[in-house]
Design a protein around this motif. Structure first.
Motif, PDB file in Angstrom:
ATOM      1  N   UNK A   1       1.218  -3.305 -13.408  1.00 37.74           N
ATOM      2  CA  UNK A   1       1.749  -3.481 -14.798  1.00 37.74           C
ATOM      3  C   UNK A   1       0.502  -2.656 -15.559  1.00 37.74           C
ATOM      4  N   UNK A   2      -0.707  -2.708 -14.895  1.00 37.41           N
ATOM      5  CA  UNK A   2      -1.517  -1.627 -15.208  1.00 37.41           C
ATOM      6  C   UNK A   2      -1.837  -0.458 -15.245  1.00 37.41           C
ATOM      7  N   UNK A   3      -0.690   0.156 -14.024  1.00 32.29           N
ATOM      8  CA  UNK A   3      -1.340   1.433 -13.160  1.00 32.29           C
ATOM      9  C   UNK A   3       0.887   1.896 -14.620  1.00 32.29           C
ATOM     10  N   UNK A   4       1.771   1.047 -14.675  1.00 28.66           N
ATOM     11  CA  UNK A   4       2.984   1.034 -15.934  1.00 28.66           C
ATOM     12  C   UNK A   4       2.531   1.746 -17.018  1.00 28.66           C
ATOM     13  N   UNK A   5       1.445   1.182 -17.519  1.00 30.65           N
ATOM     14  CA  UNK A   5       1.222   1.211 -18.937  1.00 30.65           C
ATOM     15  C   UNK A   5       0.456   2.456 -18.835  1.00 30.65           C
ATOM     16  N   UNK A   6      -0.326   2.593 -17.908  1.00 34.33           N
ATOM     17  CA  UNK A   6      -1.070   4.251 -18.486  1.00 34.33           C
ATOM     18  C   UNK A   6       0.387   5.880 -17.843  1.00 34.33           C
ATOM     19  N   UNK A   7       0.681   5.017 -17.775  1.00 34.04           N
ATOM     20  CA  UNK A   7       2.313   6.575 -17.307  1.00 34.04           C
ATOM     21  C   UNK A   7       3.168   7.306 -18.352  1.00 34.04           C
TER      22      UNK A   7
ATOM     23  N   UNK B   1       0.455  -1.137  -0.103  1.00 31.11           N
ATOM     24  CA  UNK B   1      -0.376  -0.106   0.103  1.00 31.11           C
ATOM     25  C   UNK B   1       0.385   1.415   0.209  1.00 31.11           C
ATOM     26  N   UNK B   2       2.034   1.023   0.467  1.00 29.69           N
ATOM     27  CA  UNK B   2       2.921   2.526   1.329  1.00 29.69           C
ATOM     28  C   UNK B   2       3.334   2.625  -0.255  1.00 29.69           C
ATOM     29  N   UNK B   3       3.766   1.459  -0.961  1.00 31.36           N
ATOM     30  CA  UNK B   3       4.336   1.845  -2.265  1.00 31.36           C
ATOM     31  C   UNK B   3       3.644   2.571  -3.623  1.00 31.36           C
ATOM     32  N   UNK B   4       1.899   1.879  -3.498  1.00 30.93           N
ATOM     33  CA  UNK B   4       1.030   2.557  -4.708  1.00 30.93           C
ATOM     34  C   UNK B   4       0.363   4.131  -4.572  1.00 30.93           C
ATOM     35  N   UNK B   5       0.297   3.956  -2.732  1.00 26.82           N
ATOM     36  CA  UNK B   5       0.683   5.237  -2.760  1.00 26.82           C
ATOM     37  C   UNK B   5       1.169   6.234  -3.883  1.00 26.82           C
ATOM     38  N   UNK B   6       2.659   6.504  -3.843  1.00 20.27           N
ATOM     39  CA  UNK B   6       3.294   7.212  -4.694  1.00 20.27           C
ATOM     40  C   UNK B   6       3.175   6.858  -6.693  1.00 20.27           C
ATOM     41  N   UNK B   7       3.101   7.099  -6.844  1.00 21.88           N
ATOM     42  CA  UNK B   7       2.824   7.805  -8.230  1.00 21.88           C
ATOM     43  C   UNK B   7       3.747   6.549  -8.740  1.00 21.88           C
ATOM     44  N   UNK B   8       3.153   5.844 -10.139  1.00 22.20           N
ATOM     45  CA  UNK B   8       3.773   4.929 -10.478  1.00 22.20           C
ATOM     46  C   UNK B   8       4.659   6.051 -11.836  1.00 22.20           C
ATOM     47  N   UNK B   9       4.277   6.947 -12.155  1.00 27.17           N
ATOM     48  CA  UNK B   9       5.358   7.605 -13.104  1.00 27.17           C
ATOM     49  C   UNK B   9       7.197   7.674 -11.848  1.00 27.17           C
ATOM     50  N   UNK B  10       6.636   8.681 -10.418  1.00 29.58           N
ATOM     51  CA  UNK B  10       7.881   8.308 -10.000  1.00 29.58           C
ATOM     52  C   UNK B  10       8.216   6.823  -9.569  1.00 29.58           C
ATOM     53  N   UNK B  11       7.752   5.809  -9.540  1.00 31.48           N
ATOM     54  CA  UNK B  11       7.730   4.917  -8.857  1.00 31.48           C
ATOM     55  C   UNK B  11       8.170   3.495  -9.773  1.00 31.48           C
ATOM     56  N   UNK B  12       8.383   4.068 -10.929  1.00 33.13           N
ATOM     57  CA  UNK B  12       8.189   3.110 -11.705  1.00 33.13           C
ATOM     58  C   UNK B  12       8.885   1.596 -11.909  1.00 33.13           C
ATOM     59  N   UNK B  13      10.185   2.122 -11.957  1.00 35.95           N
ATOM     60  CA  UNK B  13      11.503   0.949 -12.071  1.00 35.95           C
ATOM     61  C   UNK B  13      11.060  -0.016 -10.544  1.00 35.95           C
ATOM     62  N   UNK B  14      10.649   0.273  -9.508  1.00 38.56           N
ATOM     63  CA  UNK B  14      10.164  -0.136  -8.418  1.00 38.56           C
ATOM     64  C   UNK B  14       8.534  -0.822  -8.476  1.00 38.56           C
TER      65      UNK B  14
END
Length: 162
Positions: free
Chosen positions: A36-42, A2-15
């Motif tokens: 992965x769904x969050x990553x493809x929207x960045x 949860x703490x990771x997904x609260x961060x932006x996928x754009x900023x935390x994409x590598x993680x």
């Protein structure tokens, strides 16, 4: 997570990607899918490689229509992705959508040819009794096989003629 997904996928994409890969490798595709769904929207992580991972994840989850769209997006972004074309063609065959599979397996003659994909296309066209298209695809397959193996055969003939 949860703490990771609260961060932006754009900023935390590598993680996001590292975690999604770890989930997928261990069979936890349900957990990998939202990452992965969050990553493809960045902007930074919307690559054909991420789309391909997403398509495979969806396929493991039996979300076939979404999976087809993800494979198509992979191919749209990287038209010479023989791997994605082959996987999508196999999926469409398994879904009994052989005409769609034959269309996906089309390869431009100016590109590098995937013999596996071309062989699969020949089989599809043969099964559908699309003889004119089958003959064209078979000729292309044979000409590529000859180009690959003729130099080798010529070397063998020269070797044994001494």
């Amino acid at each position: 997570l949860k703490p990771i997904t609260d961060e932006s996928a754009e900023e935390m994409g590598d993680l996001y990607l590292d975690i999604a890969d770890a989930f997928s490798l261990n069979g936890y595709n349900l957990e990998a899918e939202p990452l992965l769904a969050a990553l493809i929207s960045t902007q930074n992580f919307r690559s054909d490689a991420i789309w391909l991972r997403y398509a495979r994840c969806l396929q493991h989850l039996n979300k076939f229509e979404e999976c087809i769209i993800a494979f198509q997006e992979t191919i749209r972004n990287a038209s010479n992705s023989h791997e994605a074309r082959l996987e999508l063609t196999n999926l469409l065959i398994n879904l009994n959508r052989k005409e769609d599979a034959a269309n996906v397996s089309f390869q431009d003659n100016s590109e590098a040819i995937s013999l596996d994909l071309l062989k699969l296309k020949c089989n599809l066209l043969y099964q559908q009794e699309m003889w004119k298209d089958f003959v064209c695809a078979a000729k292309l397959l044979l000409s590529n096989v000859i180009q690959i193996f003729c130099p080798f055969l010529n070397q063998i003939i020269r070797f044994f003629s001494y």
